[in-house]
Design an enzyme around this catalytic site. Structure first.
Site, PDB file in Angstrom:
ATOM      1  CG  ASP A   1      -1.933   1.076   1.252  1.00 30.72           C
ATOM      2  OD1 ASP A   1      -1.742   2.084   0.547  1.00 30.72           O
ATOM      3  OD2 ASP A   1      -2.937   0.938   1.984  1.00 30.72           O
ATOM      4  CG  HIS A   2       3.060   4.011  -3.198  1.00 29.13           C
ATOM      5  ND1 HIS A   2       3.997   4.728  -2.482  1.00 29.13           N
ATOM      6  CD2 HIS A   2       3.656   3.728  -4.394  1.00 29.13           C
ATOM      7  CE1 HIS A   2       5.083   4.882  -3.211  1.00 29.13           C
ATOM      8  NE2 HIS A   2       4.907   4.273  -4.375  1.00 29.13           N
ATOM      9  NE  ARG A   3      -4.146   3.760   1.367  1.00 29.09           N
ATOM     10  CZ  ARG A   3      -5.322   3.272   1.745  1.00 29.09           C
ATOM     11  NH1 ARG A   3      -6.368   4.070   1.888  1.00 29.09           N
ATOM     12  NH2 ARG A   3      -5.445   1.982   1.985  1.00 29.09           N
TER      13      ARG A   3
ATOM     14  CB  CYS B   1       6.091   2.529   3.267  1.00 28.11           C
ATOM     15  SG  CYS B   1       5.814   1.096   2.204  1.00 28.11           S
TER      16      CYS B   1
END
Length: 478
Positions: free
Chosen positions: A448-450, A452
C-alpha cells in the site's frame, strides 16, 4: 402452556452478513436440547454448525437447504416450557413470543460470536393482527408428542388462521407467520388457493415458495410461447452455432463471493504498487536440508520452505514495521499494529482461504511450520473457524506450488502488503564470478503506497532476499 421462541441466525464472525444453509440437522417436531446443533451453514469463511440456545420442540424452520439467509433473519422457532414443551403453536391470539438476538433467560449463553443468551429475558412482543382479522377455532397441536420427559399439553394448541383480505380477496387463511403472508403479498400469491403442508393444513413458507416457482414457470412458458415465432425468424436469419449456445451463470456466493468482494474492495481502496527481485535460494534449501537431517527419522516434523519464509517475513517486519499496518480511511490515519498475525494463502476445494498464524513474531521456524500444517489440514477438511480466518496483518502467498515463477499479488484488505513467492527451480546464475546452475526464486512484494514509499518496500524485499541467499543473516534476529 409452551412459549414459542424465535431463534435468529446469529453473527458468525467478523464482517459476515449472511450464510448459506447446507444441511438441516433437525426436523419440525423434533425435541432439541440447549446448545444442540440444529443446522449446518456455510459462510464466506467456514462451515459452521449453529447451536440453538433454547430447549424444546422445533415448530418451524425458515429456509431450504441451499438458500441464503442474512444475519438476524429467523432461523427456526422452538416451543419451550417446563410443562408444555410439546406445544408447537403460539397462544390463542396467534402471536409467538419473539426473542431478540440479545438472548433469553432460558438460554445457555454458549453460542457464537456476536450472539449471546446471557442477557435478561426479553418482554413478549405481540404481533398486531391485521385489520379485520381474528383467530380461528383451535386445532390439533402443530408438533408431535414429545418423549416421556416432556409433559403433554393440557389442551390442544391452536393453529392461527388469518381471516381478512389477502391479495384483494376475503376469506380465512391457515397461516401463522407474518413473514409468509408478506411474502405472498409481495409475489401476488393467493393464499386461499394453497393447500398447506403443515399440521392441520397450516401454510408454510415452503408452500408459498413452491407457488412462486410455479407462477414463475408459467410466466416463463407463456413468454417463451409468445417469443417462439420471433426466435424462429431470427434463427433462420442468422444460422450460427454460437446463436444456440447458452452462457452458464455461476452465483458469486460463499467463499468465491467473499473473495470477489475483498479483492474488489482492495483494488478500489488501496493504491498498490509491486516490486520484485530474483534470489538465489540454494543456501536456504541447503540449510533446510541440514535442519531436517539433524532432527533424524523420528526427531519431529520437518521444517518446510514456507515456514522458513514465514520466519524471514517476521524478521523483516520487525525491521520495517510500516508494512505491518493498516489505514483508517475515515480518520486518515496509518495504524501500525503491535504484533504480526501472519496469513498464508491456501487453495482448497471450497476456494482460496487465508488462515492466520497468531503472534507469528513470537514463534520460531519450527513453531510456525507446525501451526501452518495444522491450519492447512483444517482448511482442507473445511473445519476452519471464522476466528482462524480473520485478523491477519500481513500475508504470505506461495503461488510457486502452481508451477509459476511470478505474480503481482492483490493485497488482502485491509492489510498493507503481501509477499508472493514463485517456484524454486534450477537456473543459470552468476555465482562468485562464474556461471553456475543455482536454485532461483522470484519474490514479489505488493504494498500500500499510502503507508510507505518505494524505498521502504525495496528495503523490506531486499532484506528478505538477503536472508534467502544467506540464511545466516537471520542469526542476528534469533
Amino acid at each position: 402452556m409452551a412459549q414459542v421462541l424465535e431463534f435468529k441466525l446469529p453473527d458468525l464472525g467478523e464482517g459476515l452478513t449472511e450464510a448459506e444453509i447446507v444441511r438441516w440437522l433437525v426436523e419440525v417436531g423434533d425435541v432439541v436440547a440447549i446448545d444442540q446443533p440444529v443446522v449446518e451453514v456455510e459462510t464466506a469463511k467456514a462451515m459452521v454448525e449453529v447451536p440453538c440456545p433454547y430447549g424444546g420442540v422445533v415448530t418451524a424452520r425458515f429456509g431450504e437447504e441451499g438458500s441464503e439467509l442474512p444475519v438476524g433473519a429467523p432461523l427456526l422457532t422452538v416451543a419451550v416450557g417446563a410443562t408444555d414443551a410439546s406445544s408447537a403453536a403460539p397462544g390463542d391470539d396467534g402471536a409467538a413470543a419473539e426473542e431478540p438476538s440479545g438472548g433469553s433467560g432460558s438460554g445457555s449463553g454458549n453460542v457464537l460470536v456476536g450472539y449471546g443468551t446471557g442477557a435478561p429475558a426479553a418482554r413478549r412482543r405481540r404481533i398486531r393482527p391485521e385489520r379485520n382479522t381474528a383467530s380461528a377455532a383451535p386445532a390439533a397441536p402443530a408438533a408431535p408428542a414429545a418423549p416421556a420427559a416432556v409433559s403433554a399439553p393440557s389442551r390442544p394448541a391452536p393453529v392461527a388462521v388469518a381471516v381478512g383480505e389477502v391479495n384483494g380477496r376475503q376469506g380465512p387463511v391457515a397461516v401463522v407467520s407474518p413473514l409468509v403472508r408478506r411474502l405472498a403479498r409481495q409475489h401476488e400469491i393467493d393464499l386461499r388457493g394453497l393447500t398447506g403442508s403443515g399440521p392441520d393444513g397450516l401454510i408454510l413458507r415452503a408452500d408459498v415458495d413452491s407457488a412462486i416457482r410455479q407462477a414463475g414457470q408459467a410466466t416463463e412458458a407463456a413468454t417463451r410461447t409468445a417469443a417462439e415465432p420471433v426466435v424462429a425468424e431470427a434463427s433462420r436469419a442468422v444460422a450460427s452455432p454460437a446463436a444456440s449456445a447458452t452462457a452458464e451463470r455461476i452465483p458469486l456466493r460463499g467463499v468465491r463471493g467473499a473473495v470477489a468482494d475483498k479483492l474488489s474492495r482492495s483494488r478500489s481502496e488501496i493504491p498498490d504498487a509491486t516490486c520484485w527481485v530474483d534470489a538465489d535460494a540454494t543456501e536456504l534449501m541447503a540449510a533446510r536440508a541440514a535442519m531436517n537431517a539433524a532432527s533424524g527419522p523420528s526427531g519431529g516434523p520437518k521444517v518446510s520452505v514456507l515456514a522458513l519464509l514465514a520466519r524471514i517475513c517476521t524478521a523483516a517486519l520487525a525491521r520495517y514495521p510500516e508494512l505491518n499496518s493498516t489505514v483508517d480511511t475515515a480518520a486518515r490515519e496509518i495504524v501500525r499494529l503491535p504484533g504480526v498475525h501472519l496469513g498464508f494463502a491456501a487453495q482448497t476445494e471450497r476456494g482460496l482461504v487465508v488462515p492466520v498464524v497468531r503472534d507469528a513474531h513470537t514463534r520460531n521456524a519450527e513453531s510456525i511450520g507446525a501451526e501452518i500444517a495444522r491450519l492447512t489440514e483444517l482448511a482442507r477438511t473445511g473445519k476452519l473457524s471464522p476466528a482462524q480466518l480473520t485478523g491477519g496483518t500481513f500475508t504470505l502467498n506461495n503461488y510457486g506450488v502452481f508451477g509459476v515463477d511470478g505474480s503481482t499479488p492483490i493485497i488482502n484488505h485491509p492489510e498493507a502488503a503481501m509477499l508472493g513467492v514463485g517456484r524454486i527451480m534450477p537456473k543459470p546464475w552468476v555465482h562468485q564470478g562464474e556461471l553456475a546452475v543455482r536454485q532461483v526464486v522470484q519474490l514479489s512484494l505488493t504494498f500500500d503506497h499510502r503507508v510507505c514509499d518505494g524505498g521502504t518496500a525495496g528495503g523490506f524485499l531486499r532484506y528478505v532476499a538477503d536472508c534467502v541467499e544467506q540464511p545466516a543473516v537471520l542469526l542476528r534476529t534469533l
